[in-house]
Design an enzyme around this catalytic site. Sequence first.
Site, PDB file in Angstrom:
ATOM      1  CB  CYS A  89      93.051  27.919  72.152  1.00 17.04           C
ATOM      2  SG  CYS A  89      91.807  29.188  72.025  1.00 17.04           S
TER       3      CYS A  89
ATOM      4  NE  ARG B  12      95.876  23.737  68.900  1.00 19.29           N
ATOM      5  CZ  ARG B  12      95.171  22.608  69.072  1.00 19.29           C
ATOM      6  NH1 ARG B  12      95.627  21.496  68.528  1.00 19.29           N
ATOM      7  NH2 ARG B  12      94.056  22.581  69.737  1.00 19.29           N
TER       8      ARG B  12
ATOM      9  CD1 TRP C   5      91.968  31.472  65.516  1.00 23.17           C
ATOM     10  CD2 TRP C   5      90.186  30.249  66.021  1.00 23.17           C
ATOM     11  NE1 TRP C   5      91.181  31.403  64.393  1.00 23.17           N
ATOM     12  CE2 TRP C   5      90.088  30.655  64.669  1.00 23.17           C
ATOM     13  CE3 TRP C   5      89.176  29.464  66.544  1.00 23.17           C
ATOM     14  CZ2 TRP C   5      89.015  30.303  63.852  1.00 23.17           C
ATOM     15  CZ3 TRP C   5      88.114  29.105  65.719  1.00 23.17           C
ATOM     16  CH2 TRP C   5      88.040  29.533  64.413  1.00 23.17           C
TER      17      TRP C   5
ATOM     18  CG  ASN D 182      91.294  24.753  72.733  1.00 20.23           C
ATOM     19  OD1 ASN D 182      90.524  25.553  72.199  1.00 20.23           O
ATOM     20  ND2 ASN D 182      91.776  23.698  72.102  1.00 20.23           N
ATOM     21  N   GLY D 183      88.400  25.969  74.255  1.00 20.03           N
ATOM     22  CA  GLY D 183      87.012  25.481  74.221  1.00 20.03           C
ATOM     23  C   GLY D 183      86.071  26.637  74.489  1.00 20.03           C
TER      24      GLY D 183
ATOM     25  CD  GLU E  22      89.373  19.722  49.193  1.00 16.84           C
ATOM     26  OE1 GLU E  22      88.283  20.023  49.735  1.00 16.84           O
ATOM     27  OE2 GLU E  22      90.469  19.915  49.763  1.00 16.84           O
TER      28      GLU E  22
ATOM     29  CE  LYS F  98      92.965  22.282  50.643  1.00 16.90           C
ATOM     30  NZ  LYS F  98      91.736  21.765  51.136  1.00 16.90           N
TER      31      LYS F  98
ATOM     32  CD  GLU G  82      91.426  25.571  53.010  1.00 20.80           C
ATOM     33  OE1 GLU G  82      91.160  25.735  54.205  1.00 20.80           O
ATOM     34  OE2 GLU G  82      91.481  24.456  52.485  1.00 20.80           O
TER      35      GLU G  82
ATOM     36  CG  HIS H  90      69.404  26.393  36.590  1.00 22.81           C
ATOM     37  ND1 HIS H  90      68.196  26.397  35.952  1.00 22.81           N
ATOM     38  CD2 HIS H  90      69.993  25.228  36.275  1.00 22.81           C
ATOM     39  CE1 HIS H  90      68.031  25.254  35.305  1.00 22.81           C
ATOM     40  NE2 HIS H  90      69.113  24.521  35.489  1.00 22.81           N
TER      41      HIS H  90
ATOM     42  CE  LYS I  92      95.215  20.120  59.542  1.00 27.91           C
ATOM     43  NZ  LYS I  92      94.999  20.099  58.067  1.00 27.91           N
TER      44      LYS I  92
HETATM   45  C1  AGP Z   1      90.217  22.081  54.660  1.00 26.59           C
HETATM   46  O1  AGP Z   1      91.373  22.471  53.944  1.00 26.59           O
HETATM   47  C2  AGP Z   1      89.928  23.012  55.816  1.00 26.59           C
HETATM   48  N1  AGP Z   1      91.044  23.151  56.655  1.00 26.59           N
HETATM   49  C3  AGP Z   1      88.645  22.653  56.545  1.00 26.59           C
HETATM   50  O2  AGP Z   1      87.589  22.758  55.621  1.00 26.59           O
HETATM   51  C4  AGP Z   1      88.600  21.247  57.184  1.00 26.59           C
HETATM   52  O3  AGP Z   1      88.514  20.268  56.161  1.00 26.59           O
HETATM   53  C5  AGP Z   1      87.332  21.167  58.056  1.00 26.59           C
HETATM   54  O4  AGP Z   1      87.440  22.123  59.078  1.00 26.59           O
HETATM   55  C6  AGP Z   1      87.117  19.787  58.689  1.00 26.59           C
HETATM   56  O5  AGP Z   1      88.191  19.485  59.546  1.00 26.59           O
HETATM   57  P1  AGP Z   1      88.334  17.975  60.087  1.00 26.59           P
HETATM   58  O6  AGP Z   1      88.572  17.105  58.884  1.00 26.59           O
HETATM   59  O7  AGP Z   1      89.504  18.010  61.021  1.00 26.59           O
HETATM   60  O8  AGP Z   1      87.050  17.614  60.784  1.00 26.59           O
END
Ligand code: AGP
Length: 614
Positions: free
Chosen positions: A2, A27, A75, A101-102, A487, A491, A494, A510, A609
């Site tokens: 949020c 966000r 959100w 927010n929370g 990673e 990428k 997502e 396996h 984010k």
């Molecule tokens: C990575 O591209 C994602 N946005 C997500 O996995 C992110 O790395 C994860 O939520 C951790 O966020 P942070 O580094 O702000 O703790």
Amino acid sequence: MCGIVGYIGKEQAAPIVLDGLAKLEYRGYDSAGMAVFDGSEIRTRKAIGRLKILENLTRGGETMPGVSGIGHTRWASHGAPSDRNAHPHTNGTGTIAVVHNGIIENYILLKKKLQNRGYEFVSETDTEVLAHMLDYYYKGNPLEAITKVLHRVEGAYALGILFADHPEVIYAARKDSPLIVGRNESGSFIASDVPAVLKYTRTVYYMDNQEVAALRGDGICFYSLDGEMVEKESVNIDWDADAAEKAGYEHFMLKEMYEQPKTISDTLSPRLQNAGAGKVEEIVIEELNMTDEELRQVKKIHIVACGSAYHAGVTGKYVLEGLARIPVEVDLASEFRYRDPILEEGSMVIVISQSGETADTMAALRESKAKGYQVLGIVNVVGSTIAREADACLYTWAGPEIAVATTKAYSAQLVALYLLAMKFARVRGILSDEAYEALIEDLKRIPDQIEQLLAQKQTIQHFANRYLGAKDIFFIGRGIDYAISLEGSLKLKEISYIHSEAYAAGELKHGTISLIEEGTLVVALSTQPALYQKTVSNIQEVKARGAFVMAVANEGNRAIEKVSDYAVFIPETNPYFANSLAIIPLQLFAYYVAVGRGCDVDKPRNLAKSVTIE
Ligand code: AGP
């Protein structure tokens, strides 16, 4: 997550609130709303969907005149996205409005108590409980009502609150969800994050847990939950306004990928101190707050994080164990926090987080501190909760990262881990001067080498366009190549929404290899010389089942072209640093597949984010 924005002062509030919310769109959200005091009452407008809808509904704020207002992009966490569940939420008479927010963890119990007292709810949200609780405790003194409510609430909150009979003040409060307060000559601001207010002020205050702020047009007061005044230091934000804008790139993600060379230099240079003419720089990490002797006493390291930060941690394990010979355990924060972890004597915990607000990582930090262990944070956002609660914080000077998919912050996290590993190895006498000097030279070459790799974007884009319709794409590797695969796969999936998995190359046989069909794309990371032949065998295994193999290998390794269908090469570097280079073509690949598929690259569906809720 949020987004919250509030303003009180000489200007009309609604346009400022809308403008601030637009800067927080990254966000991730599903609805938006605003409440403004119009001189006689609080007017509220809210709508599901993009912020543009609210802007159109209020004609850019014109239909909501007034000089004090709060706004929110939601959100969804409790209650599906809808007009009704959008914030602000008000009490029954509409004289109190709240944005939040929370998560209020005990909201069900509180809601029942309020319903038993005759309160009626119109939404499914936890936030609406706050509006009615404020109504219940309000006897004319807003601060008193707020502190009474917050003493009874469990969970995380960043709040903006308007009281109709106190329109000269906006109240804010914070626990575990970020909230900043700002001022300029026209008035005072609250926001979930700096980009929302950067256009109006560079002087901000980061609210601490269980603090309340009273914002007036001409000043701000801070209080504890006991109603005591609190003195706070302001922070001057030196980010350029365009640092939070796209600077001409099509997407924040591409801009941030191209900022990686600078990010790495900015993270490296303050920690490489000149040791005199002809001598190699010494690594100095002042933020560690640990003497060399204390570093020597560290018997084990636990790295805890989420998502890409976790993937950086997996690389950290290989590099710390390889260079410094310290046992390292890497955990997903959401697992670590609930398994009552066993932390041996002499353990150190490293939490990695770009935002510094990830709920699971924050909980892991608190769990470790509660067990009496030193916690080092590797964090990007200055003043974030994790940065402030860790015993020591090593900042990754990547600047604001707006794209949900992290790139530059991830790369900076890798470099921070390299520096730590070399520092540990150095103080423990494991690294010879010669080996140490070679590593420092390799580290310093990484920014230029990334520039070289970014220059290959057209080639990668051309290859990516062949896979826009792919159903499954696999990434495989051994050792650090496995960490890179994790990673690279995240990428891709997502931002392009293509299903992808990363596998330790030796694990394929396996089970997963049964998924390989004719033409399935397998990206094989093969940057680790000691594991190269094994990885070649895995490439041959998948090729025998019809896979199309894209290999990522070291320059000069022409043999790889004989066993793969397409090869991308990275410049020569120490194998421990290969992730920093190999991830670049994988970021470009993910980006161009997503762009080719017309995805919302900077704000992928369902993602935020910073995941500040569990
Ligand atoms: C990575 O591209 C994602 N946005 C997500 O996995 C992110 O790395 C994860 O939520 C951790 O966020 P942070 O580094 O702000 O703790």
